[in-house]
Design an enzyme around this catalytic site. Structure first.
Site, PDB file in Angstrom:
ATOM      1  N   HIS A   1       0.670  -1.315   0.036  1.00 24.84           N
ATOM      2  CA  HIS A   1      -0.106   0.056   0.076  1.00 24.84           C
ATOM      3  C   HIS A   1       0.760   1.165  -0.244  1.00 24.84           C
ATOM      4  CE1 HIS A   1      -4.085   2.270   1.752  1.00 24.84           C
ATOM      5  NE2 HIS A   1      -3.062   3.066   1.313  1.00 24.84           N
TER       6      HIS A   1
ATOM      7  N   HIS B   1       1.505   5.327  -1.436  1.00 25.89           N
ATOM      8  CA  HIS B   1       1.206   6.579  -2.472  1.00 25.89           C
ATOM      9  C   HIS B   1       2.400   7.217  -2.805  1.00 25.89           C
ATOM     10  CE1 HIS B   1      -3.003   6.704  -0.536  1.00 25.89           C
ATOM     11  NE2 HIS B   1      -2.472   6.129   0.369  1.00 25.89           N
TER      12      HIS B   1
ATOM     13  N   LYS C   1      -9.218  -0.475  -5.706  1.00 26.02           N
ATOM     14  CA  LYS C   1      -9.325   0.148  -4.324  1.00 26.02           C
ATOM     15  C   LYS C   1     -10.777   0.726  -4.073  1.00 26.02           C
ATOM     16  CE  LYS C   1      -7.965   1.823  -0.540  1.00 26.02           C
ATOM     17  NZ  LYS C   1      -6.820   2.487  -0.180  1.00 26.02           N
TER      18      LYS C   1
ATOM     19  N   ASP D   1       1.231   2.505   3.414  1.00 23.65           N
ATOM     20  CA  ASP D   1       0.430   3.707   3.571  1.00 23.65           C
ATOM     21  C   ASP D   1       1.259   4.858   3.511  1.00 23.65           C
ATOM     22  OD1 ASP D   1      -1.598   5.032   2.858  1.00 23.65           O
ATOM     23  OD2 ASP D   1      -2.625   4.851   4.884  1.00 23.65           O
TER      24      ASP D   1
HETATM   25  C1  NCD Z   1      -3.823   8.638   2.346  1.00 23.05           C
HETATM   26  C2  NCD Z   1      -3.375   9.943   1.260  1.00 23.05           C
HETATM   27  O1  NCD Z   1      -2.889  10.846   1.784  1.00 23.05           O
HETATM   28  O2  NCD Z   1      -3.531   9.470   0.242  1.00 23.05           O
HETATM   29  N1  NCD Z   1      -3.785   9.433   3.604  1.00 23.05           N
HETATM   30  C3  NCD Z   1      -3.897   8.890   5.017  1.00 23.05           C
HETATM   31  O3  NCD Z   1      -4.028   9.494   5.881  1.00 23.05           O
HETATM   32  N2  NCD Z   1      -3.808   7.410   5.029  1.00 23.05           N
HETATM   33  C4  NCD Z   1      -5.028   8.019   1.929  1.00 23.05           C
HETATM   34  C5  NCD Z   1      -5.406   7.021   2.694  1.00 23.05           C
HETATM   35  O4  NCD Z   1      -4.749   5.816   2.700  1.00 23.05           O
HETATM   36  O5  NCD Z   1      -6.334   6.853   3.429  1.00 23.05           O
HETATM   37 ZN    ZN Z   2      -3.381   4.952   1.823  1.00 19.51          ZN
END
Ligand code: NCD
Ligand code: ZN
Length: 355
Positions: A15, A17, A101, A254
């Site tokens: 996971h 970003h 997702k 994440d």
């Molecule tokens: C994530 C983001 O900033 O894209 N933020 C987070 O607090 N985890 C989105 C997510 O995974 O919920």
């Molecule tokens: Zn996330």
């Protein structure tokens, strides 16, 4: 006697970003340096990755920055109320994405996290998509948090388990599901026990902090993320499943970078914690503290990789007991902004991934 090094297969971030544009240029090299074989790339860009065309173009933008690395960006589709089941299957069969997702939004179109406003409002209306996914064994990666205004922030996950997840599992017994960034001990019990092909990703920060951290030294935006960290009993319960070697749990950082200007905003601080610079070392600290090194390799590098079409790497990586100073933030002199604050930035970490 305490070990001074641990060697495991190269790992996989389930996971992640990486954003786009300048931010992508700054954060992607952090994950590459961490020797991940690949990552599940989250689709919640400002313009969500909701079609085959967008997913291919985004993958190309990531691939262009790989600089010879063998890192595999595993794309995901952002499910909306308008997603067509046929496109879901076509994108999967053409190898564009490996999973779908699910973010949810309430009737006012408010999502529960960054970039989720385009998420699903009518979950039952998505059942034809889930049916197609079940048939083709396409994994559903769920951000299971109830986002209605009357649901307490700290109960959002468990409310969603009862209200959203259980009916999905019942209706689609063959649908592979991953419970994303699990934080609630009750949800962990459910995932561990239910008779279904279900797994959960767990972040490094949720293994390390409880909800008090959001208030250290006053409101502390550096510890604000979704799902919000929970009370200590939940952190401990989730951590116990992870470090006792339960195979249903795997690493998904994440890591969610935001420019410092939006993170430190008094009103409207963005949710997300950035760990990509030291994720392996943070997880290693957790397993070291719990005397559970035999379970580190499976958690980081093995558990349920086949679900994403990945194999356990035949290459290894070694993490050594060696102190190093974690930078406060990452930025690029070439680009100027953004600047991203690092989780535990400024601290000395006791473990270092060897070169
Ligand atoms: C994530 C983001 O900033 O894209 N933020 C987070 O607090 N985890 C989105 C997510 O995974 O919920
Ligand atoms: Zn996330």
């Amino acid at each position: 006697m305490k070990e001074n090094s641990v060697t495991i297969p190269r790992w996989f971030d389930r996971h992640l970003h990486v954003r786009d544009g300048d931010m992508l240029r700054i954060v992607l090299p952090c994950t590459l340096k961490q020797r991940a074989t690949g990552a599940i790339i989250m689709p919640n860009l400002a313009d969500p990755i909701s079609t085959i065309e967008k997913a291919k173009a985004y993958r190309d933008r990531i691939t262009a920055l790989l600089d010879g690395s063998d890192f595999v960006p595993c794309m995901t589709l952002y499910l909306t109320d308008h997603t067509d089941p046929e496109e879901v299957v076509r994108g999967f069969e053409e190898g564009v994405w490996r999973a779908v997702k699910l973010y949810m939004a309430n009737q006012k179109g408010q999502g529960g996290t960054t970039g989720s406003a385009h998420g699903v409002k009518d979950l039952l209306g998505r059942y034809p998509v889930f049916e197609a996914m079940e048939k083709h064994k396409i994994p559903l990666l769920g951000h299971f948090e109830a986002v209605e205004e009357d649901v307490d922030e700290f109960d959002r996950e468990i409310v969603s388990v009862d209200r959203d997840l259980k009916p999905i599992l019942k209706s689609f017994p063959g649908l592979p599901v991953v419970f994303e960034h699990l934080t609630d001990g009750r949800a962990a019990d459910f995932v561990a026990e239910v008779d279904h092909n279900i797994h959960a990703t767990v972040t490094a920060h949720h293994l390390m902090i409880n909800r008090n951290a959001m208030f250290w030294g006053g409101m502390n935006p550096g510890h604000y993320c979704k799902p919000v960290p929970k009370r200590e009993t939940h952190r401990a319960k989730v951590r116990q499943y992870v470090t006792s070697g339960n195979r249903r749990f795997g690493a998904g950082t994440d890591s969610a970078p935001h420019d410092e200007s939006v993170k430190s905003r008094c009103y409207g601080c963005a949710a997300g914690i950035f760990t990509a610079l030291s994720a392996v070392e943070l997880y290693t600290m957790v397993f070291d503290e719990d005397n559970a090194f035999e379970h580190l390799g499976p958690f980081l590098s093995e558990n349920f990789l086949a679900l994403y079409g990945m194999r356990v790497s035949s290459e290894t990586m070694t993490i050594e007991r060696q102190g190093w100073h974690l930078p406060e933030s990452v930025s690029s002199q070439l680009i100027g902004t953004p600047t991203v604050k690092v989780f535990k930035g400024g601290a000395d970490l006791p473990w270092k991934l060897a070169g």
